[in-house]
Write a protein that holds these residues in place. Structure first.
Motif, mmCIF file in Angstrom:
data_model
loop_
_atom_site.group_PDB
_atom_site.id
_atom_site.type_symbol
_atom_site.label_atom_id
_atom_site.label_comp_id
_atom_site.label_asym_id
_atom_site.label_seq_id
_atom_site.Cartn_x
_atom_site.Cartn_y
_atom_site.Cartn_z
ATOM 1 N N UNK A 27 0.863 -1.190 0.000
ATOM 2 C CA UNK A 27 0.000 0.000 0.000
ATOM 3 C C UNK A 27 0.897 1.238 0.000
ATOM 4 N N UNK A 28 0.524 2.239 -0.799
ATOM 5 C CA UNK A 28 1.291 3.479 -0.877
ATOM 6 C C UNK A 28 0.361 4.674 -0.809
ATOM 7 N N UNK A 29 0.838 5.792 -0.228
ATOM 8 C CA UNK A 29 0.093 7.041 -0.368
ATOM 9 C C UNK A 29 -0.144 7.312 -1.855
ATOM 10 N N UNK A 30 -1.233 7.995 -2.164
ATOM 11 C CA UNK A 30 -1.700 8.135 -3.541
ATOM 12 C C UNK A 30 -0.614 8.651 -4.487
ATOM 13 N N UNK A 31 0.047 9.752 -4.150
ATOM 14 C CA UNK A 31 1.045 10.314 -5.065
ATOM 15 C C UNK A 31 2.234 9.367 -5.240
ATOM 16 N N UNK A 32 2.649 8.726 -4.157
ATOM 17 C CA UNK A 32 3.757 7.775 -4.248
ATOM 18 C C UNK A 32 3.372 6.589 -5.130
ATOM 19 N N UNK A 33 2.129 6.128 -4.997
ATOM 20 C CA UNK A 33 1.645 5.030 -5.847
ATOM 21 C C UNK A 33 1.729 5.439 -7.316
ATOM 22 N N UNK A 34 1.249 6.648 -7.620
ATOM 23 C CA UNK A 34 1.296 7.126 -9.007
ATOM 24 C C UNK A 34 2.731 7.194 -9.516
ATOM 25 N N UNK A 35 3.629 7.689 -8.684
ATOM 26 C CA UNK A 35 5.038 7.837 -9.080
ATOM 27 C C UNK A 35 5.711 6.487 -9.334
ATOM 28 N N UNK A 36 5.295 5.452 -8.605
ATOM 29 C CA UNK A 36 5.938 4.139 -8.721
ATOM 30 C C UNK A 36 5.478 3.365 -9.958
ATOM 31 N N UNK A 37 4.284 3.677 -10.450
ATOM 32 C CA UNK A 37 3.710 2.875 -11.528
ATOM 33 C C UNK A 37 4.515 2.958 -12.816
ATOM 34 N N UNK A 38 4.704 1.812 -13.446
ATOM 35 C CA UNK A 38 5.477 1.742 -14.686
ATOM 36 C C UNK A 38 4.680 2.241 -15.888
ATOM 37 N N UNK A 51 -2.872 7.176 -15.167
ATOM 38 C CA UNK A 51 -4.104 7.841 -15.606
ATOM 39 C C UNK A 51 -5.300 7.306 -14.805
ATOM 40 N N UNK A 52 -5.320 5.993 -14.554
ATOM 41 C CA UNK A 52 -6.414 5.404 -13.774
ATOM 42 C C UNK A 52 -6.498 6.008 -12.380
ATOM 43 N N UNK A 53 -5.339 6.185 -11.738
ATOM 44 C CA UNK A 53 -5.341 6.814 -10.405
ATOM 45 C C UNK A 53 -5.794 8.264 -10.511
ATOM 46 N N UNK A 54 -5.380 8.970 -11.567
ATOM 47 C CA UNK A 54 -5.831 10.357 -11.745
ATOM 48 C C UNK A 54 -7.347 10.431 -11.900
ATOM 49 N N UNK A 55 -7.948 9.480 -12.615
ATOM 50 C CA UNK A 55 -9.409 9.463 -12.775
ATOM 51 C C UNK A 55 -10.075 9.204 -11.417
ATOM 52 N N UNK A 56 -9.489 8.317 -10.626
ATOM 53 C CA UNK A 56 -10.013 8.042 -9.285
ATOM 54 C C UNK A 56 -9.903 9.304 -8.418
ATOM 55 N N UNK A 57 -8.763 9.992 -8.511
ATOM 56 C CA UNK A 57 -8.565 11.226 -7.729
ATOM 57 C C UNK A 57 -9.595 12.285 -8.101
ATOM 58 N N UNK A 58 -9.862 12.443 -9.394
ATOM 59 C CA UNK A 58 -10.850 13.447 -9.842
ATOM 60 C C UNK A 58 -12.224 13.129 -9.249
#
Length: 149
Positions: free
Chosen positions: A121-132, A138-145
């Protein structure tokens, strides 16, 4: 509205289609997201390739049991994000339409069937940064919106 596209589609390259379905799965309070780390060290959203005659939801339900040991309630469909990439592991160029969903609830029903991945589990921004994959970011950005996170 056209699908977002990630990666570079190269001319004169043969792409193999790889249709995948993935989930953004937040923890109970919505401040962390679970990711899967493949044996090669790369991080991804949970999910994977749609097999045979499976529809999106059947494939996602199977993948979540295989990768996480989770039964999940699937929420909103965020859309399709197209990705072009080269897999050195498979020595293949892929066109990977990623169908991204939200999971609104989950229950751990057992150990993951695939025991070669790491889960974290990662904080949201860290999760986004780690993704290859850009499509997964983009999926996390849609969830954030949707959740104004």
């Amino acid at each position: 509205m056209s699908n977002p596209v990630f990666g570079l589609k190269e001319d004169n390259v043969q792409y193999q289609n790889r249709y995948g379905v993935y989930a953004v799965i937040p923890n109970q309070i919505g401040d962390q997201i679970i990711l899967i780390q493949a044996p090669n060290g790369a991080w991804f959203l949970p999910g994977g390739e749609i097999e045979g005659s499976e529809n999106h939801l059947q494939a996602l339900e199977r993948e979540l049991i295989e990768e996480l040991g989770f039964e999940a309630t699937i929420g909103d469909y965020f859309g399709q994000a197209d990705e072009y990439f080269y897999s050195s592991h498979r020595d293949t160029h892929f066109y990977n339409p990623a169908y991204i969903y939200e999971v609104t609830a989950y229950q751990e029903i057992g150990k993951p069937l695939e025991d070669f991945n790491n889960l974290a589990w990662f904080p949201i921004q860290e999760a986004k940064d780690k993704l290859k994959r850009g499509s997964h970011q983009w999926g996390i950005e849609m969830w954030q919106k949707k959740h104004r996170k």
